[in-house]
Scaffold this active site. Structure first.
Site, mmCIF file in Angstrom:
data_model
loop_
_atom_site.group_PDB
_atom_site.id
_atom_site.type_symbol
_atom_site.label_atom_id
_atom_site.label_comp_id
_atom_site.label_asym_id
_atom_site.label_seq_id
_atom_site.Cartn_x
_atom_site.Cartn_y
_atom_site.Cartn_z
ATOM 1 N N GLU A 1 3.843 -11.364 -15.625
ATOM 2 C CA GLU A 1 3.452 -10.235 -14.783
ATOM 3 C C GLU A 1 2.426 -9.347 -15.460
ATOM 4 O OE1 GLU A 1 7.053 -8.143 -13.805
ATOM 5 O OE2 GLU A 1 6.136 -7.248 -12.074
ATOM 6 N N TRP B 1 -3.184 -2.264 -1.626
ATOM 7 C CA TRP B 1 -2.934 -3.580 -2.231
ATOM 8 C C TRP B 1 -3.405 -4.555 -1.189
ATOM 9 C CZ3 TRP B 1 0.853 -7.556 -1.056
ATOM 10 C CH2 TRP B 1 0.921 -8.555 -2.037
ATOM 11 N N LYS C 1 4.215 -2.448 -6.661
ATOM 12 C CA LYS C 1 5.592 -2.143 -7.051
ATOM 13 C C LYS C 1 6.607 -2.570 -6.004
ATOM 14 C CE LYS C 1 8.816 -0.352 -9.630
ATOM 15 N NZ LYS C 1 9.183 -1.046 -10.877
ATOM 16 N N GLU D 1 13.994 -13.569 -16.833
ATOM 17 C CA GLU D 1 13.437 -12.206 -16.716
ATOM 18 C C GLU D 1 12.372 -11.990 -17.784
ATOM 19 O OE1 GLU D 1 13.192 -10.111 -14.599
ATOM 20 O OE2 GLU D 1 12.538 -8.338 -15.674
ATOM 21 N N ARG E 1 1.978 1.516 -5.987
ATOM 22 C CA ARG E 1 2.205 0.668 -4.816
ATOM 23 C C ARG E 1 0.988 -0.173 -4.481
ATOM 24 N NH1 ARG E 1 6.462 2.006 -1.723
ATOM 25 N NH2 ARG E 1 5.463 1.056 0.069
ATOM 26 N N CYS F 1 0.845 -1.198 0.000
ATOM 27 C CA CYS F 1 0.000 0.000 0.000
ATOM 28 C C CYS F 1 0.879 1.247 0.000
ATOM 29 C CB CYS F 1 -0.878 0.022 1.237
ATOM 30 S SG CYS F 1 -1.858 -1.454 1.391
ATOM 31 N N HIS G 1 14.483 -33.189 -21.090
ATOM 32 C CA HIS G 1 14.357 -34.058 -19.899
ATOM 33 C C HIS G 1 12.971 -33.988 -19.294
ATOM 34 C CE1 HIS G 1 18.565 -35.028 -20.088
ATOM 35 N NE2 HIS G 1 18.875 -33.746 -20.161
ATOM 36 N N LYS H 1 8.351 -11.072 -16.981
ATOM 37 C CA LYS H 1 7.657 -9.912 -17.563
ATOM 38 C C LYS H 1 6.343 -10.335 -18.221
ATOM 39 C CE LYS H 1 9.424 -6.732 -16.074
ATOM 40 N NZ LYS H 1 10.085 -7.400 -15.062
ATOM 41 N N ASN I 1 0.149 1.059 5.965
ATOM 42 C CA ASN I 1 0.809 0.142 5.036
ATOM 43 C C ASN I 1 1.558 -0.873 5.882
ATOM 44 O OD1 ASN I 1 2.155 -1.172 2.972
ATOM 45 N ND2 ASN I 1 3.864 0.285 3.016
ATOM 46 N N GLY I 2 1.253 -2.146 5.720
ATOM 47 C CA GLY I 2 1.928 -3.182 6.497
ATOM 48 C C GLY I 2 0.935 -4.276 6.851
HETATM 49 C C1 AGP Z 1 9.447 -7.094 -11.348
HETATM 50 O O1 AGP Z 1 8.902 -6.614 -12.567
HETATM 51 C C2 AGP Z 1 8.466 -6.997 -10.216
HETATM 52 N N1 AGP Z 1 7.985 -5.684 -10.039
HETATM 53 C C3 AGP Z 1 9.002 -7.626 -8.944
HETATM 54 O O2 AGP Z 1 9.445 -8.934 -9.247
HETATM 55 C C4 AGP Z 1 10.171 -6.862 -8.292
HETATM 56 O O3 AGP Z 1 11.333 -6.974 -9.087
HETATM 57 C C5 AGP Z 1 10.454 -7.500 -6.921
HETATM 58 O O4 AGP Z 1 9.294 -7.362 -6.117
HETATM 59 C C6 AGP Z 1 11.668 -6.879 -6.207
HETATM 60 O O5 AGP Z 1 11.436 -5.519 -5.990
HETATM 61 P P1 AGP Z 1 12.697 -4.624 -5.484
HETATM 62 O O6 AGP Z 1 13.713 -4.638 -6.613
HETATM 63 O O7 AGP Z 1 12.130 -3.267 -5.232
HETATM 64 O O8 AGP Z 1 13.244 -5.285 -4.252
#
Ligand code: AGP
Length: 590
Positions: free
Chosen positions: A470, A69, A585, A463, A27, A2, A486, A467, A93-94
């Protein structure tokens, strides 16, 4: 997670809160809310993005806001923050990990709850402690909470005053022409605050009477230093094509250039002794940052000849820890606030390891916890899907590996001088995007796909797969090309899409074998390489020529077409690349 923001201003604060929430939206965007206190208290909170609040305005110079979130309770108007109890109004937030027991205790004492959230329990605790002194009530109420929090609290009968508190969730204070603020992160205060101070764990903050005061856990006044933030964090990218992710991909060359500049001026002497003596290195991170850590592990092992143990932070924390004195842990985190990565850093430090952080936010928690911090200058990254920060992480990690070799053997890797080619190579990768448009259109209906690679290309494949999962919501797996036969080859069938990254001349033919295995079963193969002969000799249906760099540095640019591919796949499938479903984020909870 959040995002929270609080403001006390000399004028109406509703607009500043809304603008801040728009910048905090990455966020969390399940729901949002604002409370403004003037002659009366006005609250607007709704399921959905911050724009659901755009018609809300209330007069008042004191207020709080929240983007959610969801962790406890579905996204809904009722579960949206701010939450109220008595005269107390609060955003959080938490996670209150003991909220069920606390809620049962409060219900036993006759309290009724309207929401499913843990946050409402915190509001109740503070309300029951409130007798006119907001700061003491916040301290007393939070003393029962186990878990993490960053809260901003106002009381209906105390306009002009705001109290905030922090434990394991990020919180900064800011001051500027628009007023006095608390907020989850710095970029959200762009245009509102000129000076920022970072709260420490267990700090309390009181804003009132034109002042921002910090207190320790016993409410003893403490001083926290205000500083001007990294200017690129305030320069929010314009959402090109309507999306931040597209702009942030376009910014990769400039971000690499800024980072190169900063690295050239960085003083590595403080970490020289630890790196010189290290017999092994550890690397931990989450998500995209973990993939950059994987590249570092390969590069560092190859150039230093020592083991580099790389884990996701969530795994590292719960393994029997073998880390100790003499070890060096490299922790990578764009936000510098990822809970798992922070806890991994704390564990390593407790065991006596030397900790190096690589982060985009120099004032973040990870920077404060580390013995040495490398700040990438990617600039504010708003889109949830990390792009430019990944490229800048890689550049910082290459530099770190090179410095480590220099400290150990007084020489640099042969690719070191080519690092300054990265911005131009990134720019060159953009010229392939029109071809990628066609690939995204061809594969937009895919239900699943493999990204294949060997060695460094496997990191890039992972990676690329992340993406696509995600933001395009397609199941994808980054997989060792040599492993396909395999078992996973069983999935190959007519039209099954496979993307292969092949930038190692030595391994090219082996990777081609995997493509041939897929192709012979009707699969659709896309191949990315900087070697024209690798492409020309391949059976792949789609071939993309990457910019040429020393093979060790290819991960920093071979990922760019995959970043753009995921972005286009997302649009083709009708989704918002900036706000992927279920994600946020910065994941500041475990
Ligand atoms: C990547 O596109 C995501 N947003 C997520 O995997 C992110 O890389 C991960 O949560 C780590 O975030 P940070 O680099 O702020 O620690």
């Amino acid at each position: 997670m959040c995002g929270i923001i609080g403001c006390v201003s000399e004028k109406d604060c509703c607009g500043a809160l809304y603008d801040g929430l728009k910048r905090l939206e990455y966020r969390g965007y399940d729901s949002a809310g604002i409370a403004v206190l003037g002659e009366k208290l006005s609250v607007c909170k709704k399921k959905g993005g911050v724009s659901a609040l755009s018609c809300f305005f209330a007069q008042g110079n004191t207020g709080i806001g929240h983007t959610r979130w969801a962790t406890h309770g579905a996204p809904s108007d009722t579960n949206a923050h701010p939450h109220r109890a008595g005269k107390i109004v609060l955003v959080h937030n938490g996670i209150a990990e003991n909220f069920s027991a606390l809620k049962a205790e409060l219900e036993g004492a006759g309290e009724c709850f309207y929401s499913e959230t843990d946050t409402e329990v915190i509001a109740k605790l503070i309300s029951r402690a409130y007798r006119g002194d907001l700061l003491s009530a916040v301290k007393e109420g939070l003393s029962r909470v186990e878990g993490s929090y960053a809260v901003a609290v106002i009381a209906e009968d105390r306009p002009g005053e705001l109290v905030a508190a922090k434990y394991k969730s990020p919180l900064v204070a800011g001051k500027g022409a628009a007023g006095l603020f608390v907020c989850s992160d710095i970029p959200a205060l762009a245009g509102a605050a000129d000076f920022i101070a970072r709260a420490e764990d267990k700090d309390f903050i009181r804003i009132g009477g034109g002042r921002i005061e910090f207190f320790d856990e016993n409410l003893k006044p403490v001083s926290r230093t205000f500083f001007r933030p990294q200017k690129e964090l305030f320069a929010l990218s314009v959402a090109g094509g309507g999306y931040f992710m597209r702009s942030e991909i376009a910014e990769i060359p400039q971000a690499l250039g800024r980072t190169l500049c900063a690295l050239g001026q960085a003083d590595f002497a403080p970490c020289a002794r630890a790196l010189r003596a290290a017999k092994r290195l550890f690397a931990v991170a989450c998500g995209t940052a973990y993939h950059s850590a994987l590249v570092f592990a390969d590069i560092a092992e190859a150039s230093l000849g020592i083991p580099v143990i790389c884990h996701t932070a969530g795994e590292f924390r719960y393994r029997p820890p073998v880390i100790g004195e003499g070890d060096v842990l490299i922790a990578v985190s764009q936000s510098g606030e990822t809970a798992d990565t922070l806890e991994a850093v704390r564990l390593a430090a407790e065991r006596g390891a030397y900790v190096i952080a690589v982060t985009n936010i120099g004032s973040s928690s990870i920077a404060a916890l580390a013995d040495f911090c490398l700040v990438m200058r990617a600039g504010a990254e708003v889109a949830v899907a990390a792009t430019k920060s990944y490229n800048c992480q890689l550049l910082c990690l290459y530099y770190l590996a090179a410095q480590c070799l220099f400290f150990k053997e007084e020489k640099y890797p042969d690719w070191f001088s080519s690092l300054n080619l990265l911005p131009a190579a990134a720019e060159e990768a953009f010229s392939r995007f029109s071809e990628i448009d066609g690939l995204a259109d061809r594969l937009k209906g895919a239900r699943a796909m493999y990204f294949l690679g060997r060695g460094l290309d496997l990191c890039t494949a992972k990676e690329g797969a992340l993406k696509v999962k995600e933001i395009a919501r397609v199941f994808a797996e980054g997989y060792p090309a040599g492993e396909l036969k395999h078992g996973s080859l069983a999935l190959a069938e007519e039209g099954f899409p496979v993307v292969c990254v092949s930038t190692s001349g030595r391994l090219a033919k082996k990777s081609e074998n995997a493509l041939a295995e897929v192709r012979s079963r009707g699969g659709y193969c896309a191949l990315f390489s900087q070697y024209e002969e690798v492409l020309s000799e391949s059976c792949a249906d789609f071939k993309c020529l990457l910019p040429a760099l020393p093979e060790a540095l290819m991960p920093a640019v071979s990922v760019i077409p995959l970043q753009y591919f995921a972005y286009k796949m997302c649009l083709e499938r009708g989704y918002d690349p900036d706000k992927p479903r279920n994600l946020a984020k910065s994941v500041t909870v475990e």
